[in-house]
Design a protein around this motif. Structure first.
Motif, short mmCIF file in Angstrom:
data_model
loop_
_atom_site.label_atom_id
_atom_site.label_comp_id
_atom_site.label_asym_id
_atom_site.label_seq_id
_atom_site.Cartn_x
_atom_site.Cartn_y
_atom_site.Cartn_z
N PHE A 20 -6.51 1.60 2.35
CA PHE A 20 -6.02 1.92 3.69
C PHE A 20 -6.26 0.76 4.66
CE2 PHE A 20 -6.60 6.45 2.25
CZ PHE A 20 -5.25 6.76 2.27
N ARG A 21 -7.41 0.09 4.52
CA ARG A 21 -7.67 -1.07 5.39
C ARG A 21 -6.67 -2.19 5.12
NH1 ARG A 21 -13.30 0.21 4.83
NH2 ARG A 21 -13.45 -1.17 3.02
N ARG A 22 -6.33 -2.40 3.85
CA ARG A 22 -5.35 -3.44 3.52
C ARG A 22 -4.00 -3.08 4.14
NH1 ARG A 22 -1.91 -5.08 -0.89
NH2 ARG A 22 -2.42 -3.27 -2.17
N GLN B 54 -4.22 -3.98 7.79
CA GLN B 54 -4.21 -5.42 7.99
C GLN B 54 -2.82 -6.01 7.81
OE1 GLN B 54 -7.15 -6.60 5.15
NE2 GLN B 54 -8.88 -5.90 6.40
N LEU B 55 -2.05 -5.43 6.87
CA LEU B 55 -0.70 -5.93 6.61
C LEU B 55 0.34 -5.33 7.55
CD1 LEU B 55 -0.76 -5.90 2.68
CD2 LEU B 55 -0.93 -7.88 4.19
N ARG C 131 -1.00 2.44 10.79
CA ARG C 131 -1.50 2.45 12.15
C ARG C 131 -3.03 2.47 12.12
NH1 ARG C 131 -3.63 7.23 13.40
NH2 ARG C 131 -3.05 9.07 12.20
N PRO C 132 -3.70 2.24 13.24
CA PRO C 132 -5.16 2.34 13.29
C PRO C 132 -5.62 3.80 13.08
CG PRO C 132 -4.33 1.06 15.13
CD PRO C 132 -3.15 1.71 14.51
N PRO D 60 0.79 -1.24 0.00
CA PRO D 60 0.00 0.00 0.00
C PRO D 60 0.82 1.30 0.00
CG PRO D 60 -1.09 -1.61 1.36
CD PRO D 60 0.23 -2.23 0.96
N PRO D 61 1.90 1.42 0.79
CA PRO D 61 2.68 2.67 0.72
C PRO D 61 3.23 2.94 -0.69
CG PRO D 61 3.26 1.44 2.69
CD PRO D 61 2.44 0.52 1.84
#
Length: 212
Positions: A155-157, A160-161, A165-166, A98-99
């Motif tokens: 963002f959720r992925r 999860q990975l 952060r939350p 994701p980043p």
């Protein structure tokens, strides 16, 4: 493209044939013409006569593809936005971390905008000015819903990975999209800026905010 006859005398006697466009190609041609006219003459000055002339079609043919001028301009924004999204997705590895995906997305949008400033300016004018028969805006933030939903998934992925952060993914999706829109608007009003440098700085700020 029609071939050019090798005999100049025959060429004078027989006009070159033009390839007949299919329905989708003709619709796309009219959409491009509509955006070009809005970019050149502004929303208020974008008459159907000018659009038909830009598209090199009869004015009556516009109504074969679109219900009226409002429908034409609305579809110009909707179909172009869809095309941009499709082109972006085609250029990205959606399975990348994701980043990395965020960085590549922002840089792709920044680079794409350099060659499509008139197109983006026209879409912005239509989105801000268009009104339906009830007088209400045709476009609102609700039209971003599919975009927000897709970005929330990203963002959720990342969460999860373990990359992110939350945080509230909806708030971040809205913030992220708003930052991209502002980058494009700022670059349009400040054409001398280095948009690649801007994209780098924006990416660093976003990733600093979300990284675990």
């Amino acid at each position: 493209m029609a071939s050019v006859p090798s005999d100049p005398v025959r060429s004078e006697r027989r006009p070159r044939s033009r390839r007949r466009l299919g329905e989708d190609e003709r619709r796309a041609q009219i959409v491009r013409a509509a955006l070009a006219v809005v970019a050149r003459h502004g929303y208020a000055g974008a008459s159907t006569t000018l659009i038909a002339a830009e598209a090199e079609v009869s004015k009556g043919l516009l109504w074969h593809y679109f219900a009226d001028k409002n429908d034409l301009l609305k579809q110009a924004v909707v179909t172009t936005a869809t095309r941009i999204t499709d082109e972006l997705i085609a250029e990205l590895d959606v399975t990348a971390p994701p980043p990395e995906l965020i960085r590549r997305s922002i840089h792709w949008i920044a680079a794409w905008s350099l060659g499509h400033r008139d197109e983006l300016r026209a879409m912005d004018q239509i989105s801000r000015s268009q009104r339906g028969a009830d007088g209400l805006p045709d476009f609102t933030l609700a039209d971003y819903e599919p975009t927000y939903a897709s970005q929330e998934q990203l963002f959720r992925r990342g969460q999860q990975l373990g990359y992110f952060r939350p945080f509230d993914t909806r708030v971040m999706a809205v913030t992220y999209q708003g930052a991209i829109d502002m980058m494009l608007s700022y670059a349009d009003s400040h054409p001398d800026i280095d948009i690649e440098q801007y994209a780098d700085a924006l990416t660093d700020i976003i990733l600093a905010a979300v990284t675990a």
